[in-house]
Design a protein around this motif. Sequence first.
Motif, mmCIF file in Angstrom:
data_model
loop_
_atom_site.group_PDB
_atom_site.id
_atom_site.type_symbol
_atom_site.label_atom_id
_atom_site.label_comp_id
_atom_site.label_asym_id
_atom_site.label_seq_id
_atom_site.Cartn_x
_atom_site.Cartn_y
_atom_site.Cartn_z
ATOM 1 N N SER A 55 -1.185 1.213 -8.022
ATOM 2 C CA SER A 55 -2.101 2.017 -7.201
ATOM 3 C C SER A 55 -2.943 2.928 -8.078
ATOM 4 N N ASP A 56 -2.296 3.553 -9.058
ATOM 5 C CA ASP A 56 -3.039 4.435 -9.966
ATOM 6 C C ASP A 56 -4.014 3.639 -10.831
ATOM 7 N N ARG A 57 -3.593 2.451 -11.228
ATOM 8 C CA ARG A 57 -4.453 1.631 -12.090
ATOM 9 C C ARG A 57 -5.748 1.256 -11.402
ATOM 10 N N ILE A 58 -5.675 0.929 -10.097
ATOM 11 C CA ILE A 58 -6.881 0.487 -9.394
ATOM 12 C C ILE A 58 -7.544 1.616 -8.615
ATOM 13 N N GLY A 59 -6.975 2.818 -8.672
ATOM 14 C CA GLY A 59 -7.615 3.965 -8.045
ATOM 15 C C GLY A 59 -7.366 4.126 -6.560
ATOM 16 N N VAL A 60 -6.197 3.717 -6.076
ATOM 17 C CA VAL A 60 -5.855 3.917 -4.670
ATOM 18 C C VAL A 60 -5.709 5.414 -4.391
ATOM 19 N N ALA A 61 -6.278 5.860 -3.291
ATOM 20 C CA ALA A 61 -6.126 7.251 -2.865
ATOM 21 C C ALA A 61 -4.752 7.399 -2.201
ATOM 22 N N ARG A 62 -3.819 8.034 -2.898
ATOM 23 C CA ARG A 62 -2.449 8.130 -2.376
ATOM 24 C C ARG A 62 -2.387 8.829 -1.018
ATOM 25 N N GLY A 63 -3.283 9.744 -0.782
ATOM 26 C CA GLY A 63 -3.261 10.480 0.474
ATOM 27 C C GLY A 63 -3.539 9.636 1.696
ATOM 28 N N GLN A 64 -3.988 8.404 1.500
ATOM 29 C CA GLN A 64 -4.249 7.502 2.628
ATOM 30 C C GLN A 64 -3.055 6.605 2.945
ATOM 31 N N ILE A 65 -2.076 6.535 2.041
ATOM 32 C CA ILE A 65 -1.025 5.533 2.142
ATOM 33 C C ILE A 65 0.318 6.183 2.481
ATOM 34 N N ALA A 66 0.993 5.624 3.483
ATOM 35 C CA ALA A 66 2.334 6.083 3.869
ATOM 36 C C ALA A 66 3.360 5.062 3.387
ATOM 37 N N LEU A 67 4.526 5.542 2.966
ATOM 38 C CA LEU A 67 5.565 4.689 2.415
ATOM 39 C C LEU A 67 6.818 4.741 3.283
ATOM 40 N N ALA A 68 7.279 3.571 3.713
ATOM 41 C CA ALA A 68 8.546 3.445 4.441
ATOM 42 C C ALA A 68 9.569 2.877 3.465
ATOM 43 N N CYS A 69 10.589 3.663 3.135
ATOM 44 C CA CYS A 69 11.501 3.326 2.042
ATOM 45 C C CYS A 69 12.905 3.006 2.544
ATOM 46 N N LEU A 70 13.544 2.075 1.868
ATOM 47 C CA LEU A 70 14.893 1.654 2.235
ATOM 48 C C LEU A 70 15.931 2.723 1.913
ATOM 49 N N ALA A 71 15.673 3.558 0.885
ATOM 50 C CA ALA A 71 16.642 4.578 0.479
ATOM 51 C C ALA A 71 15.904 5.733 -0.184
ATOM 52 N N SER A 72 16.572 6.876 -0.287
ATOM 53 C CA SER A 72 15.931 8.075 -0.822
ATOM 54 C C SER A 72 15.534 7.904 -2.292
ATOM 55 N N ARG A 73 16.356 7.187 -3.078
ATOM 56 C CA ARG A 73 16.004 6.946 -4.477
ATOM 57 C C ARG A 73 14.666 6.225 -4.596
ATOM 58 N N ILE A 74 14.400 5.337 -3.666
ATOM 59 C CA ILE A 74 13.155 4.578 -3.692
ATOM 60 C C ILE A 74 11.971 5.506 -3.478
ATOM 61 N N GLY A 75 12.102 6.415 -2.514
ATOM 62 C CA GLY A 75 11.040 7.374 -2.278
ATOM 63 C C GLY A 75 10.783 8.242 -3.489
ATOM 64 N N SER A 76 11.828 8.650 -4.190
ATOM 65 C CA SER A 76 11.684 9.484 -5.379
ATOM 66 C C SER A 76 10.931 8.744 -6.482
ATOM 67 N N MET A 77 11.214 7.454 -6.627
ATOM 68 C CA MET A 77 10.574 6.681 -7.689
ATOM 69 C C MET A 77 9.114 6.374 -7.399
ATOM 70 N N ALA A 78 8.690 6.549 -6.144
ATOM 71 C CA ALA A 78 7.282 6.335 -5.806
ATOM 72 C C ALA A 78 6.406 7.498 -6.249
ATOM 73 N N GLY A 79 7.011 8.663 -6.501
ATOM 74 C CA GLY A 79 6.230 9.816 -6.918
ATOM 75 C C GLY A 79 5.655 10.589 -5.748
ATOM 76 N N LEU A 80 4.703 11.471 -6.047
ATOM 77 C CA LEU A 80 4.162 12.407 -5.063
ATOM 78 C C LEU A 80 2.728 12.043 -4.671
ATOM 79 N N GLY A 81 2.248 12.713 -3.623
ATOM 80 C CA GLY A 81 0.845 12.601 -3.233
ATOM 81 C C GLY A 81 0.540 11.632 -2.118
ATOM 82 N N TRP A 82 1.547 10.897 -1.625
ATOM 83 C CA TRP A 82 1.333 9.949 -0.540
ATOM 84 C C TRP A 82 1.210 10.685 0.789
#
Length: 230
Positions: free
Chosen positions: A173-200
């Motif tokens: 996402s960072d490589r192609i310039g995705v605006a993180r503020g537009q994207i919501a993440l549904a994660c299987l576990a809390s560790r997964i959410g942590s590894m996605a980083g901030l700004g979503w």
Amino acid sequence: MIPVIVIRPEPGNAATVAAAQALGLDAQGFPLFDMAPAPWAVPDPAPYRALLVGSANVFRLGGESLARLRDLPVHAVGAATAEAGRAAGFTVASIGEGGLQPMASALPPGRYLRLAGEKRVPLAMPEGVEVDDVVVYAAAGLPMPPALTRMLAKPAVVLLHSGEAAAHFAAESDRIGVARGQIALACLASRIGSMAGLGWQHIEIAETRTDQAVLALAVQMCEKVSPRGH
């Protein structure tokens, strides 16, 4: 309708997309990993009490060498892994619900063989438990295809089934310039959410570590994702 994007590898990708579409979601599949067997030597099973398996890919990609370990019972991370183990001729001793670490923490004393992917979760073992790791498959991250890049130019919900997927999706996402503020993440576990980083726009965690729970979460998230991002 807010699109739901599935990036997990096959064969899980197609199954998740079909289940999501059955729930009325506008689901699209873009596998961002290429799963392949890794060369491995089968250790002598005699010293081991059981197998510790954290992914169904072990049984899908482990190859014919797995047959030499069928006398060892399997501690499987979840229902899908247990099902794949039984289909491969193994006996399942236990099925976890909260990830590999809680299951490992409950193991009786002894020596265990962990069959895993090249990238795997580090485990803290209780006293009296020894685990030897053997890599039987590897996952190579793939670049985002142009069709996915176009979809991510607008708000969407992305399903994340592993920490490696989260980190790879964030990097792409960072490589192609995705605006993180537009994207919501549904994660299987809390560790997964942590590894996605901030700004979503949103990061939410499924109630249980199952595909059904992630899809139920996606249904809820599609109702509250802002079409304008944040």
